[in-house]
Design a protein around this motif. Structure first.
Motif, PDB file in Angstrom:
ATOM      1  N   CYS A  16      34.267  37.539  33.595  1.00 16.98           N
ATOM      2  CA  CYS A  16      35.556  37.734  32.902  1.00 16.98           C
ATOM      3  C   CYS A  16      36.054  36.423  32.306  1.00 16.98           C
ATOM      4  O   CYS A  16      36.512  36.381  31.169  1.00 16.98           O
ATOM      5  N   CYS A  33      37.310  40.634  41.644  1.00 17.55           N
ATOM      6  CA  CYS A  33      37.953  40.134  40.435  1.00 17.55           C
ATOM      7  C   CYS A  33      39.132  41.060  40.116  1.00 17.55           C
ATOM      8  O   CYS A  33      38.954  42.274  40.038  1.00 17.55           O
ATOM      9  N   CYS A  43      36.338  36.568  38.154  1.00 14.52           N
ATOM     10  CA  CYS A  43      34.891  36.393  38.215  1.00 14.52           C
ATOM     11  C   CYS A  43      34.472  35.557  37.000  1.00 14.52           C
ATOM     12  O   CYS A  43      35.164  35.535  35.979  1.00 14.52           O
ATOM     13  N   ARG A  87      31.308  46.709  29.176  1.00  6.38           N
ATOM     14  CA  ARG A  87      30.442  46.390  30.320  1.00  6.38           C
ATOM     15  C   ARG A  87      29.906  47.676  30.941  1.00  6.38           C
ATOM     16  O   ARG A  87      30.330  48.106  32.023  1.00  6.38           O
TER      17      ARG A  87
END
Ligand SMILES: [Zn+2]
Length: 249
Positions: free
Chosen positions: A92, A51, A89, A188
């Motif tokens: 996201c 990503c 991804c 995250r």
């Protein structure tokens, strides 16, 4: 974060573009018959299945995102424009960005292709923006949870507008600044911890090189990079090679 700008020169991408123009000879904003899937393979190949935002793995079934959201109230006229596509991804795309598209001045939101030049998005697009002008990496220990993390931070010394853009991007995707805002739950942590573990040894070796640019340190850094070929897939390595990182531990 991965610099995606060179993709426009990539042979696979050029091939996809030719097919795209053959299928859609009209301007992309004049059609609703999108051909985004043509680009997917080229995107995945170029990003090495990473990503471009968070560097987590992108899977074949993950979506191509519309950088400017295609929703009717936002940018429906860009729904089929390849310049608006970016592989991402699903985390996201669907859980962080969603249909958000912050602007420096929301009253200047474009309602047509012509007006796009007046807009100032508070969101970085690695397909078009120079990420090395906006970001640096930081190896930190979070004050809140004591975890070691590799976070993305606004680059030192950039102007205020660029800083706002970099910061808004970091907060929207939860990829840094976990101590300084109330979005800790959105940060995250697992992903950033994992990034830390993978890159700290390489960064320490690179730090030695940037402090003392001897031939020996250059060779040792090269050796360290070769030790873990899987790291070469990451855009983070480019930041480390450029010395755009800080180890605050
Ligand atoms: Zn991601």
């Amino acid at each position: 974060m991965i610099n995606m700008r060179p993709i426009y020169l990539d042979a696979s991408f050029q091939k996809a573009l030719q097919k795209f123009h053959k299928k859609l000879p009209q301007e992309c904003y004049e059609t609703t018959d999108c051909e985004w899937s043509l680009f997917k393979k080229a995107f995945l190949k170029f990003s090495k299945y990473k990503c471009p935002i968070c560097e987590d793995r992108v899977r074949r079934y993950d979506d191509i995102d519309h950088f400017r959201p295609k929703e009717e109230a936002l940018y429906p006229f860009l729904k089929c424009c390849y310049q608006n596509y970016i592989v991402m991804c699903s985390e996201c795309n669907r859980f962080y960005k969603k249909s958000n598209f912050p602007l420096l001045n929301p009253t200047q939101k474009a309602t047509s292709v012509v007006e796009l030049k007046n807009e100032k998005p508070l969101l970085v697009n690695p397909m078009h923006d120079d990420i090395f002008e906006l970001f640096q990496l930081e190896f930190i220990v979070s004050n809140k949870n004591n975890k070691k993390m590799l976070v993305v931070a606004p680059k030192d010394g950039i102007d205020d507008e660029s800083r706002q853009k970099a910061q808004a991007t970091i907060e929207l995707y939860g990829i840094g600044n976990c101590d300084d805002n109330d979005k800790i739950d959105d940060c995250r942590i697992d992903l950033l911890e994992n990034h830390y573990d993978q890159f700290i040894e390489l960064a320490k070796r690179a730090k030695k090189y940037f402090e003392d640019k001897t031939e020996r340190n250059r060779v040792l850094l090269g050796k360290k990079i070769k030790e873990k070929p899987s790291l070469e897939k990451y855009g983070f390595v480019e930041f480390i090679k450029k010395g755009q990182f800080k180890i605050a531990i």
